[in-house]
Design a protein around this motif. Structure first.
Motif, PDB file in Angstrom:
ATOM      1  N   ASP A 121     -13.499 -26.658  31.762  1.00  0.00           N
ATOM      2  CA  ASP A 121     -12.392 -26.263  31.713  1.00  0.00           C
ATOM      3  C   ASP A 121     -11.908 -25.285  30.443  1.00  0.00           C
ATOM      4  O   ASP A 121     -11.733 -26.118  29.332  1.00  0.00           O
ATOM      5  CB  ASP A 121     -11.170 -27.262  32.257  1.00  0.00           C
ATOM      6  CG  ASP A 121      -9.813 -26.823  32.194  1.00  0.00           C
ATOM      7  OD1 ASP A 121      -9.357 -25.646  31.788  1.00  0.00           O
ATOM      8  OD2 ASP A 121      -9.079 -27.388  33.095  1.00  0.00           O
TER       9      ASP A 121
ATOM     10  N   HIS B 232      -8.303 -26.436  28.762  1.00  0.00           N
ATOM     11  CA  HIS B 232      -7.871 -27.832  28.533  1.00  0.00           C
ATOM     12  C   HIS B 232      -7.368 -27.841  26.990  1.00  0.00           C
ATOM     13  O   HIS B 232      -8.276 -27.576  26.044  1.00  0.00           O
ATOM     14  CB  HIS B 232      -9.054 -28.816  28.636  1.00  0.00           C
ATOM     15  CG  HIS B 232      -8.732 -30.270  28.895  1.00  0.00           C
ATOM     16  ND1 HIS B 232      -8.017 -30.944  27.936  1.00  0.00           N
ATOM     17  CD2 HIS B 232      -8.567 -30.978  30.051  1.00  0.00           C
ATOM     18  CE1 HIS B 232      -7.835 -32.255  28.249  1.00  0.00           C
ATOM     19  NE2 HIS B 232      -7.964 -32.146  29.668  1.00  0.00           N
TER      20      HIS B 232
ATOM     21  N   GLY C 212     -15.207 -31.101  38.048  1.00  0.00           N
ATOM     22  CA  GLY C 212     -14.655 -31.607  36.915  1.00  0.00           C
ATOM     23  C   GLY C 212     -15.985 -32.358  36.007  1.00  0.00           C
ATOM     24  O   GLY C 212     -15.785 -32.775  35.031  1.00  0.00           O
TER      25      GLY C 212
ATOM     26  N   THR D 278     -16.520 -30.731  32.407  1.00  0.00           N
ATOM     27  CA  THR D 278     -15.509 -30.986  31.546  1.00  0.00           C
ATOM     28  C   THR D 278     -15.518 -32.470  31.078  1.00  0.00           C
ATOM     29  O   THR D 278     -14.821 -32.740  30.128  1.00  0.00           O
ATOM     30  CB  THR D 278     -13.900 -30.526  32.190  1.00  0.00           C
ATOM     31  OG1 THR D 278     -14.082 -29.150  33.019  1.00  0.00           O
ATOM     32  CG2 THR D 278     -12.669 -30.885  31.257  1.00  0.00           C
TER      33      THR D 278
ATOM     34  N   ASN E  11     -10.452 -31.751  34.315  1.00  0.00           N
ATOM     35  CA  ASN E  11     -10.035 -30.389  34.395  1.00  0.00           C
ATOM     36  C   ASN E  11      -8.601 -30.759  34.507  1.00  0.00           C
ATOM     37  O   ASN E  11      -7.827 -31.670  35.108  1.00  0.00           O
ATOM     38  CB  ASN E  11     -10.397 -29.829  35.879  1.00  0.00           C
ATOM     39  CG  ASN E  11     -11.659 -29.439  35.837  1.00  0.00           C
ATOM     40  OD1 ASN E  11     -12.238 -29.353  34.690  1.00  0.00           O
ATOM     41  ND2 ASN E  11     -12.279 -28.998  36.913  1.00  0.00           N
TER      42      ASN E  11
ATOM     43  N   GLY F  29      -9.437 -31.621  38.824  1.00  0.00           N
ATOM     44  CA  GLY F  29     -10.752 -32.454  38.588  1.00  0.00           C
ATOM     45  C   GLY F  29     -11.123 -33.508  39.408  1.00  0.00           C
ATOM     46  O   GLY F  29     -10.597 -33.593  40.632  1.00  0.00           O
TER      47      GLY F  29
END
Length: 797
Positions: free
Chosen positions: A226, A229, A256, A259, A438, A443
């Motif tokens: 992401d 973020h 997700g 991430t 995410n 996510g």
């Protein structure tokens, strides 16, 4: 108001105390200093006003007092119905922001006397649970400003009406990574399921000696990261998307995994969420493929995998973290991994990128990708310092997961177990990992953070982050050296049954269950420091003060400097990274400087540095002349080029060459090098050349070399010669007297013996233009009848 005004006048306190616009609160036996902040305000509204009702409805975090609601705004509120009191915020000395409310906390010396003094300012209320303490609720608007409340507290304290008094502050206190207490991989406080104190990666102690990942790039090859973020954005570098969708490394909706991995490695040290193990490292987000709702990579080819590794190398990755695997062995993927290991990080002698793979989650043998000997295979440890095991009940494990005879480990996640056995290298935390997710509902969970990330997928980035800590303190390590440190410093988990001399595992004892053990970041970082620390300084101490330093010290270091002789003594710098030593009593001789460093890494003795103190020896035993024809004296053919070497004394830092008339140096006669190339046009005879060795103000000594110039075959007659040598714009060829009667052929060859110039002439004076010839070494051939003369020529424009 008469009582309090009388007290104020008696004390001479008419204005708030300021120091460079700062405000002091002199109560409770100490002085606190605050600086006004004009860009943030706190306002209270009358309880019954429309403004208070709006606040109550819109802002559940608003403060409730007996007579008002409180709200924080960036600007001072406009005068409106309902404003009871407003003030600026004030910054305390540590940066924390405070705003005094309309309520004051105090402990009276005499309650009745106190109440009498403040009866026209506000009302006194007993504290609901602290016996002997009270609140003063201000109601007189003449005293309802922030600075007047500070002044009131100072006055009541100094007049001995209260032994303790302070405003009830609204505070804006920085929250340091609020989810960090749940990050047991960094510090296990036994506050997660099955947690055991100390069963972590010892990360905080690595931070304490200055290892935070600074300068290191970690490529996360996964389903994307992401890019928005707030806990990652400051540590993200430009990424790559192998799917062709040009996402820049961002994930698809509800992907997700990458991430989660990135946050473990390098979530920013800020006030939001979590902190990465290597929080100053940088992430290169690489999206390998899109993951389906069922958890499978869609349309993923071996070429896409290989391309991701190539992109990681091209984007400067030091480390490549791969939390996936389980496919069939792939020659293309293995070749891409080999390329990263061989050519990443500018090669590092064929030992470049460090590649890590998760071992797999089937409680069986490690995945094919992890079994590649060029990668570090990472298994998962539990919260109680065991290999993460699956349940022994086949009904409770996921499809494809082998039940474990020993039963589920302490974390309670019986449906999976970390792979183990041949090829496993290390363990890292792999259950209940708190990390970034995410943003929003995009996510694995709702919100920006996931506190249940698990699997060897979580263990792999934990290990990658520890490698980043290692490289951040010694970036000169090769990939193999960094891997050796990682494995050699592992903690041997209890009941691991570690064995020595296991084939393919050279870095100490190894266990079928745990590899070399559970990672120990602090021990690894300290080992990396130890491999890079060294003493630097002059090799010759002739007089005055001379500075010596230790490179690459851990944070908090204390260096103990010593010398092995009274002829060289420390004059300053004990305990610091740099020290001054000076020669004593005209001492001459060898000395050793030693340094022992004490820090969070313990005591480390550095290799000693040998120095010469005083005037070094310089006599014929240290004088070596080296030429193509032997040692002093040497012979030199007129027109040829010979190289000589002046080894004078071991501490000279420059050399000056003094040549007789007719001798020419190919290059400068003053050079840091002790090598020189010489040619001459002189007739045969004996000549002296000189080499002068220098070391700043310490010494300058000269030695001579006898050179015998001999003919190249003319029996004492002047030989054919080309000059000048080196040549600049032209070469002149000088012939013997008898040569003028015959036709002459002159050729110029490059170092590959390719002829680049030719002339046939009966002229006595021959000139060759070199303007269009590149600088370098050439060979000039002069042919007269059957007689051939060859000479080396240097052309230097």
């Amino acid at each position: 108001m008469k009582g309090i005004f009388a007290t104020l006048l008696l004390l001479g306190v008419n204005l708030p105390t300021t120091i460079a616009q700062n405000i002091q609160l002199r109560s409770n036996g100490f002085v606190s200093e605050f600086k006004p902040i004009d860009t943030l305000h706190y306002t209270e509204y009358n309880m019954a006003s429309k403004s208070a009702l709006d606040i109550k409805r819109q802002d559940p975090t608003a403060l409730i007092h007996r007579q008002s609601f409180g709200k924080t705004t960036k600007e001072s509120p406009k005068a409106s119905d309902g404003v009871f009191y407003t003030t600026k915020y004030y910054a305390y000395s540590n940066g924390t922001l405070h705003a005094p409310t309309s309520q004051i906390f105090f402990k009276p010396v005499d309650l009745a006397k106190f109440e009498n003094e403040v009866k026209n300012i506000g009302s006194v209320e007993r504290h609901p649970f602290l016996d002997g303490y009270y609140f003063l609720n201000l109601s007189n608007k003449s005293w309802l400003t922030g600075e007047k409340i500070f002044r009131l507290c100072n006055t009541l304290f100094e007049s001995k009406l209260a032994s303790v008094i302070e405003p009830v502050f609204v505070s804006r206190i920085k929250v340091e990574n609020p989810l960090r207490p749940m990050q047991w991989n960094i510090r296990n406080n036994a506050n997660v399921l099955g947690g055991m104190i100390g069963a972590d990666m010892n990360v905080e102690n690595a931070w304490n000696v200055g290892a935070t990942g600074t300068g290191i790039r970690v490529a996360v090859i996964d389903d994307g990261v992401d890019l928005t973020h707030p806990d990652l954005v400051n540590n993200l570098l430009p990424g790559f998307d192998a799917t062709g969708n040009n996402s820049g490394g961002a994930p698809a909706a509800n992907n997700g995994h990458g991430t989660n991995c990135a946050g473990i490695i390098a979530a920013t040290d800020n006030t939001d969420g979590v902190i990465g193990v290597a929080f100053n490292a940088r992430i290169i987000p690489i999206r390998m493929a899109i993951v389906s709702p069922e958890g499978f990579f869609l349309n993923l080819t071996e070429t896409m995998k290989a391309t991701c590794f190539n992109e990681a190398v091209n984007r400067g990755a030091d480390i490549i973290s791969c939390s996936w695997g389980g496919g069939a062995a792939s020659a293309q993927l293995n070749a891409a991994i080999q390329n990263a290991v061989s050519n990443g990080r500018n090669g590092r002698g064929g030992q470049g990128c460090i590649v890590l793979f998760s071992a797999g989650n089937n409680n069986a043998s490690i995945s094919s990708e992890a079994s590649n000997q060029n990668v570090i295979a990472v298994g998962a440890s539990s919260t109680c310092d065991t290999r993460k095991r699956s349940s022994n009940n086949p009904a409770l494990v996921n499809p494809g997961v082998s039940p474990d005879p020993e039963g589920v480990s302490c974390d309670g996640e019986g449906w999976w177990g970390s792979n183990f056995g041949t090829g496993l290298d290390v363990l890292a935390p792999g259950v209940w990992i708190t990390t970034t997710d995410n943003v929003g509902a995009n996510g694995f969970v709702a919100g920006n953070f996931n506190d249940r990330f698990n699997g060897t997928s979580a263990a792999c980035p934990n290990a990658a982050a520890v490698v980043a800590l290692i490289l951040s303190v010694n970036p000169n390590l090769t990939g193999v050296q960094a891997r050796d440190i990682l494995e050699q410093t592992c903690f041997k988990i209890p009941n691991g049954n570690f064995q020595a001399n296991v084939a393919g595992q050279p870095n100490g004892t190894w266990s079928n269950q745990a590899g070399h053990g559970r990672l120990n970041a602090a021990a690894a970082v300290c080992r990396a420091f130890e491999t890079s620390m060294s003493i630097i300084g002059p090799s010759l101490v002739c007089s005055g003060n001379n500075s010596f330093s230790v490179l690459n010290l851990p944070a908090g270091s204390n260096v103990a400097w010593t010398s092995n002789t009274a002829g060289l003594q420390l004059t300053s710098g004990q305990g610091t990274a740099s020290a001054i030593f000076a020669r004593q009593n005209n001492f001459n001789g060898q000395a050793l400087i030693t340094a022992a460093n004490n820090s969070g890494c313990g005591s480390i003795n550095l290799p000693p540095l040998s120095v010469w103190v005083g005037n070094p020896p310089a006599d014929n035993s240290t004088l070596i002349w080296t030429g193509v024809r032997g040692t002093n004296p040497v012979t030199l053919n007129a027109g040829s080029i010979n190289q000589y070497q002046c080894d004078f004394v071991p501490y000279a830092d420059s050399y000056t060459w003094i040549l007789p008339r007719g001798f020419v140096a190919v290059g400068s006669t003053t050079t840091p090098s002790r090598f020189i190339s010489i040619t001459t046009t002189n007739q045969i005879g004996t000549y002296n050349i000189f080499c002068r060795a220098n070391n700043g103000a310490c010494f300058s000594w000269t030695r001579s070399l006898t050179v015998n110039v001999v003919s190249s075959g003319g029996g004492g007659q002047q030989m054919r010669i080309a000059f000048p040598n080196p040549a600049n714009n032209s070469i002149s060829v000088k012939l013997k007297e008898e040569d003028n009667k015959e036709q002459t052929e002159v050729s110029l060859f490059n170092k590959n013996m390719e002829r680049i110039y030719y002339i046939r002439t009966e002229e006595k004076d021959i000139s060759i233009s070199t303007t269009n010839i590149l600088p370098g070494l050439y060979y000039l051939n002069i042919v007269i009848g059957k007689d051939i003369t060859q000479q080396q020529i240097v052309i230097s424009h």
